[in-house]
Design a protein around this motif. Sequence first.
Motif, PDB file in Angstrom:
ATOM      1  N   MET A  47      27.387  94.610  80.829  1.00 46.12           N
ATOM      2  CA  MET A  47      26.972  96.000  80.615  1.00 46.12           C
ATOM      3  C   MET A  47      25.459  96.158  80.557  1.00 46.12           C
ATOM      4  O   MET A  47      24.935  97.267  80.707  1.00 46.12           O
ATOM      5  N   ALA A  48      24.738  95.069  80.329  1.00 45.77           N
ATOM      6  CA  ALA A  48      23.297  95.143  80.097  1.00 45.77           C
ATOM      7  C   ALA A  48      22.548  95.796  81.253  1.00 45.77           C
ATOM      8  O   ALA A  48      21.572  96.530  81.056  1.00 45.77           O
ATOM      9  N   GLU A  49      22.972  95.540  82.473  1.00 44.90           N
ATOM     10  CA  GLU A  49      22.316  96.117  83.653  1.00 44.90           C
ATOM     11  C   GLU A  49      22.269  97.633  83.571  1.00 44.90           C
ATOM     12  O   GLU A  49      21.256  98.261  83.910  1.00 44.90           O
ATOM     13  N   PHE A  50      23.373  98.224  83.104  1.00 49.53           N
ATOM     14  CA  PHE A  50      23.457  99.692  83.087  1.00 49.53           C
ATOM     15  C   PHE A  50      22.637 100.282  81.958  1.00 49.53           C
ATOM     16  O   PHE A  50      22.187 101.433  82.040  1.00 49.53           O
ATOM     17  N   LYS A  51      22.409  99.510  80.909  1.00 47.90           N
ATOM     18  CA  LYS A  51      21.519  99.959  79.839  1.00 47.90           C
ATOM     19  C   LYS A  51      20.082 100.064  80.363  1.00 47.90           C
ATOM     20  O   LYS A  51      19.350 100.997  80.065  1.00 47.90           O
ATOM     21  N   VAL A  52      19.692  99.076  81.156  1.00 48.26           N
ATOM     22  CA  VAL A  52      18.351  99.092  81.748  1.00 48.26           C
ATOM     23  C   VAL A  52      18.215 100.240  82.747  1.00 48.26           C
ATOM     24  O   VAL A  52      17.232 101.003  82.746  1.00 48.26           O
TER      25      VAL A  52
ATOM     26  N   ARG B 181      38.803  98.051  74.696  1.00 51.75           N
ATOM     27  CA  ARG B 181      38.815  99.293  75.464  1.00 51.75           C
ATOM     28  C   ARG B 181      37.454  99.481  76.132  1.00 51.75           C
ATOM     29  O   ARG B 181      36.427  99.581  75.455  1.00 51.75           O
ATOM     30  N   LEU B 182      37.434  99.506  77.436  1.00 50.45           N
ATOM     31  CA  LEU B 182      36.213  99.683  78.225  1.00 50.45           C
ATOM     32  C   LEU B 182      36.278 101.050  78.887  1.00 50.45           C
ATOM     33  O   LEU B 182      37.234 101.350  79.605  1.00 50.45           O
ATOM     34  N   GLU B 183      35.247 101.873  78.637  1.00 58.96           N
ATOM     35  CA  GLU B 183      35.279 103.252  79.124  1.00 58.96           C
ATOM     36  C   GLU B 183      33.923 103.680  79.666  1.00 58.96           C
ATOM     37  O   GLU B 183      32.889 103.116  79.294  1.00 58.96           O
ATOM     38  N   GLY B 184      33.948 104.690  80.510  1.00 58.93           N
ATOM     39  CA  GLY B 184      32.722 105.287  81.018  1.00 58.93           C
ATOM     40  C   GLY B 184      32.607 105.199  82.524  1.00 58.93           C
ATOM     41  O   GLY B 184      33.352 104.467  83.188  1.00 58.93           O
ATOM     42  N   PRO B 185      31.674 105.962  83.107  1.00 60.68           N
ATOM     43  CA  PRO B 185      31.509 105.988  84.565  1.00 60.68           C
ATOM     44  C   PRO B 185      31.248 104.617  85.192  1.00 60.68           C
ATOM     45  O   PRO B 185      31.594 104.395  86.354  1.00 60.68           O
ATOM     46  N   SER B 186      30.623 103.699  84.444  1.00 66.48           N
ATOM     47  CA  SER B 186      30.310 102.370  84.992  1.00 66.48           C
ATOM     48  C   SER B 186      31.328 101.309  84.598  1.00 66.48           C
ATOM     49  O   SER B 186      31.120 100.119  84.893  1.00 66.48           O
ATOM     50  N   ALA B 187      32.425 101.699  83.979  1.00 66.22           N
ATOM     51  CA  ALA B 187      33.414 100.713  83.514  1.00 66.22           C
ATOM     52  C   ALA B 187      33.961  99.884  84.675  1.00 66.22           C
ATOM     53  O   ALA B 187      34.064  98.654  84.585  1.00 66.22           O
ATOM     54  N   ARG B 188      34.283 100.537  85.757  1.00 64.77           N
ATOM     55  CA  ARG B 188      34.818  99.804  86.907  1.00 64.77           C
ATOM     56  C   ARG B 188      33.795  98.821  87.463  1.00 64.77           C
ATOM     57  O   ARG B 188      34.127  97.677  87.792  1.00 64.77           O
ATOM     58  N   ALA B 189      32.526  99.247  87.538  1.00 63.13           N
ATOM     59  CA  ALA B 189      31.481  98.372  88.064  1.00 63.13           C
ATOM     60  C   ALA B 189      31.294  97.144  87.178  1.00 63.13           C
ATOM     61  O   ALA B 189      31.018  96.050  87.674  1.00 63.13           O
ATOM     62  N   VAL B 190      31.445  97.306  85.871  1.00 65.40           N
ATOM     63  CA  VAL B 190      31.356  96.163  84.960  1.00 65.40           C
ATOM     64  C   VAL B 190      32.484  95.187  85.246  1.00 65.40           C
ATOM     65  O   VAL B 190      32.268  93.972  85.369  1.00 65.40           O
TER      66      VAL B 190
ATOM     67  N   ASP C 240      25.834  98.551  69.926  1.00 62.47           N
ATOM     68  CA  ASP C 240      24.469  98.412  70.462  1.00 62.47           C
ATOM     69  C   ASP C 240      24.464  98.326  71.986  1.00 62.47           C
ATOM     70  O   ASP C 240      23.498  98.753  72.637  1.00 62.47           O
ATOM     71  N   ALA C 241      25.510  97.767  72.571  1.00 60.85           N
ATOM     72  CA  ALA C 241      25.561  97.582  74.027  1.00 60.85           C
ATOM     73  C   ALA C 241      25.941  98.848  74.770  1.00 60.85           C
ATOM     74  O   ALA C 241      25.799  98.920  75.995  1.00 60.85           O
ATOM     75  N   GLY C 242      26.421  99.869  74.049  1.00 58.08           N
ATOM     76  CA  GLY C 242      26.894 101.086  74.700  1.00 58.08           C
ATOM     77  C   GLY C 242      25.803 101.813  75.460  1.00 58.08           C
ATOM     78  O   GLY C 242      24.639 101.835  75.053  1.00 58.08           O
ATOM     79  N   VAL C 243      26.193 102.404  76.580  1.00 58.04           N
ATOM     80  CA  VAL C 243      25.269 103.141  77.446  1.00 58.04           C
ATOM     81  C   VAL C 243      25.815 104.550  77.614  1.00 58.04           C
ATOM     82  O   VAL C 243      27.012 104.737  77.867  1.00 58.04           O
ATOM     83  N   SER C 244      24.956 105.552  77.495  1.00 52.50           N
ATOM     84  CA  SER C 244      25.379 106.936  77.680  1.00 52.50           C
ATOM     85  C   SER C 244      24.865 107.469  79.010  1.00 52.50           C
ATOM     86  O   SER C 244      24.103 106.802  79.710  1.00 52.50           O
ATOM     87  N   GLY C 245      25.266 108.662  79.333  1.00 55.90           N
ATOM     88  CA  GLY C 245      24.770 109.303  80.547  1.00 55.90           C
ATOM     89  C   GLY C 245      25.606 109.005  81.776  1.00 55.90           C
ATOM     90  O   GLY C 245      26.735 108.511  81.693  1.00 55.90           O
ATOM     91  N   ALA C 246      25.011 109.299  82.943  1.00 56.19           N
ATOM     92  CA  ALA C 246      25.735 109.187  84.214  1.00 56.19           C
ATOM     93  C   ALA C 246      26.154 107.764  84.528  1.00 56.19           C
ATOM     94  O   ALA C 246      27.119 107.545  85.262  1.00 56.19           O
ATOM     95  N   ARG C 247      25.433 106.772  84.010  1.00 54.96           N
ATOM     96  CA  ARG C 247      25.782 105.368  84.220  1.00 54.96           C
ATOM     97  C   ARG C 247      26.440 104.770  82.978  1.00 54.96           C
ATOM     98  O   ARG C 247      26.457 103.556  82.800  1.00 54.96           O
ATOM     99  N   GLY C 248      26.960 105.626  82.148  1.00 55.84           N
ATOM    100  CA  GLY C 248      27.463 105.209  80.851  1.00 55.84           C
ATOM    101  C   GLY C 248      28.631 104.231  80.886  1.00 55.84           C
ATOM    102  O   GLY C 248      29.469 104.256  81.792  1.00 55.84           O
TER     103      GLY C 248
END
Length: 210
Positions: free
Chosen positions: A201-206, A133-142, A30-38
């Motif tokens: 991760m919630a910030e990137f979902k918003v 396992r944390l993955e995606g373009p925003s993984a580092r920011a998290v 449910d917390a997963g985010v897709s797209g450029a900020r995924g």
Amino acid sequence: MVETTIEPLDKTIHDLRVSPAQHLHGDFVDAGVSGARGVRVREEQFLTMVGLRVPIGSPDRDRLAKVLGTELPARCGEVAIGHDVAVLWLSPDEYLVISQSVGGSTLVSYLRAGAAAGDSAVLDLSANRTTLRLEGPSARAVLEKGCPLDLHPRAFSPGTAVATSIGRVPVLLWKVEKESYRILPRASYADFLGRWLIDAMAEFKVLGSG
């Protein structure tokens, strides 16, 4: 007399295992985010982890290199990749051997056979930690929300693993690929860290929904 039929028990001990963060798997999805900020997180269950202590200068080092298919890593942060295993440097004479495909008892047997000099120690630590396992373009920011390391690629490149903390939880942080990290906390911290990552991760979902 009532006759009863007892169904055969077809589940093995391995089928009955419960991973430290298994109860969070739905929340992770449910917390997963897709797209450029995924960004997304999941638990990699039941990886084999074997602790290895080998004194500097021991002849076991050459024998174990043949068993592992790689030389033992020589410096802080280095990860050596061998035959179905990765070897993480923990200290000049201490390593963590990780495998997705080789069972703990099998790997321990192989390593003990390679430690013929008798001055090395091999211990199955698979139940000691789990792997997130944390993955995606925003993984580092998290991660940067709660990790004191400099995570910029110039300082923390793929194939690097170090002991650090995330959200005050002691972990081993392994950058596997450009946007993919393995986080290894103690099993007892899995719930706290899993929930911390979901919150971070919630910030990137918003942002992704805007």
